[in-house]
Scaffold this active site. Structure first.
Site: not given
Length: 450
Positions: A335, A405
């Protein structure tokens, strides 16, 4: 507490040289919440329309050197049977035009019945897959678990502006101008229950609100305008009842606690997660359950397997995959955000078979030469890109799960995988953003046959 949905595009700086209005016939839907029309041979991307309609539009971008123009509907001359009363008056382009202004952003499909919204989103994904991914695939967009019939009350995160009079406000589409607002119908009840529109928010530049998906005390983050005194910030915080309150530094993502706590506890399929301040989390109340279930059902991680979770956030997918592979397996969490990576460490505390690395995905993968069994990636809207796709393929996993997305960047990356011999095995598309053009994809990709 950031959205999965993008910020509004910056206002156009091109010189406006075209006509102010025109009558157009609307064609197919396009990626980004637009519909395609033509004016004197030029492509025009129109918002707030529907295929087959005859409309009058106001041009918003008409620079002579632009490859296309943009426009908003101001009058419907021949309407679609799928057009309905807008779910949010301040986001209704027709009402806004009658008042001589633009609509606020955030509900650009609110004039379309919900079933048709999903059909339009299916068409957009199919077009992107074909054009950018070289794949023809029929797509069905699924509602989120527990979705309401009207598609309202789903946002657990909301970001507001503040106008010059200190009132709660939102930006007009592609504009720095703001408009005072009250209830936001897309938000879950606890966001509106705070009644922030009744408060004097003078001195604040932005106000963000987050509510745990399963309910609980909201968290309000204040972003003071430059020069606002700590005393004024404290006064605003004291006026907010029924919520924890903190001060957010947008540049660093750091949150200073004013009252209550600076984090939320989320629960997904019986697992608790801690999400701090501005940390990323899916914004639809049903999204975490839908996506975790899709990932586990699609990838079926088995005991002893080696898994990489890329762009891993606070560990939404890392936690259940770590449980599935067990202590004999190994999980790598990567991350980029330092704060969100700290949340992942808390959420995976005591899991010795999980390695949590904060850094760029391409840099981390570039230092590894070991083989992986499964790779899951959930990149930002820009996608993973060619370099990361090549690195994933080089790790020779038995399957790749891709959460996206953005259908355009997903289809582009799919094209990179296909060029390396991979195939799109299964695809699920979820309507996790009703009344907007946004959606969420989960795909399983399989490597070339040995």
């Amino acid at each position: 507490m950031t959205d999965a949905a993008p910020a509004a595009a910056a206002p156009s700086t091109g010189e406006q040289t075209g006509p102010p209005t025109a009558e157009l016939t609307i064609g197919r839907p396009a990626h980004g919440g637009h519909f395609v029309a033509r004016h004197e041979g030029r492509v025009v991307f129109v918002r707030h329309a529907l295929p087959g309609e005859r409309v009058r539009v106001r041009f918003t971008d008409t620079a002579d050197d632009a490859s296309f123009w943009r426009a908003d509907v101001v009058e419907v001359l021949e309407g679609s049977p799928h057009r309905v009363d807008h779910v949010w008056p301040v986001a209704d382009a027709l009402r806004a035009a009658a008042r001589g202004r633009s609509a606020v952003g955030g509900a650009e499909f609110g004039h379309i019945d919900l079933a048709e919204q999903r059909r339009l989103k299916s068409a957009v994904v199919e077009e992107q897959l074909s054009r950018l991914g070289g794949t023809d695939r029929a797509v069905v967009v699924e509602p989120a678990p527990g979705e309401s019939e009207d598609g309202l009350g789903w946002r657990t995160r909301a970001a507001f502006a503040v106008d010059a009079a200190g009132r709660l406000a939102m930006h007009l589409h592609r504009s720095h101008e703001v408009l005072p607002v009250q209830e936001m119908p897309l938000a879950v009840g606890p966001v509106n229950a705070l009644r922030l529109w009744t408060l004097d928010l003078s001195g604040m530049e932005r106000v963000d609100v987050a509510v745990p998906s399963g309910g609980g005390e909201p968290l309000v983050l204040l972003v003071p305008a430059p020069g606002t005194t700590p005393k004024r910030v404290g006064t605003v915080a004291a006026s907010i009842d029924g919520a924890s309150v903190g001060v957010l530094d947008p540049a660093s993502g750091q949150v200073q606690r004013l009252k209550g706590r600076t984090w939320l506890q989320e629960s997904v399929l019986g697992t608790d997660y801690r999400v701090t301040g501005a940390g990323f989390w899916q914004i639809h109340r049903g999204a975490p359950e839908a996506l975790v279930s899709a990932v586990l059902d699609g990838l079926v991680p088995a005991p002893g397997e080696r898994v990489a979770d890329l762009y891993a956030g606070a560990g939404l997918f890392t936690v259940p995959m770590a449980r599935a592979v067990g202590p004999d397996g190994a999980v790598l969490s990567v991350e980029g955000s330092a704060g969100t990576s700290r949340d992942a460490r808390r959420n995976l505390h005591g899991q010795g078979h999980v390695s949590i690395v904060q850094g760029r995905v391409d840099a981390v993968l570039g230092r590894r030469t070991d083989r992986l069994d499964i790779v899951l990636l959930d990149p930002p809207r820009a996608g993973a890109g060619k370099k990361v796709v090549r690195q994933i393929a080089a790790a020779r996993p038995r399957a790749v799960g891709y959460v996206s997305c953005d259908p355009a960047s997903f289809a582009r990356d799919l094209g990179y995988f296909r060029a390396a011999g991979w195939t799109l095995d299964s695809l699920r598309v979820f309507d996790l953003y009703p009344h907007t053009h946004h959606l969420e994809i989960f795909a399983r990709l399989l490597p070339p046959a040995a």
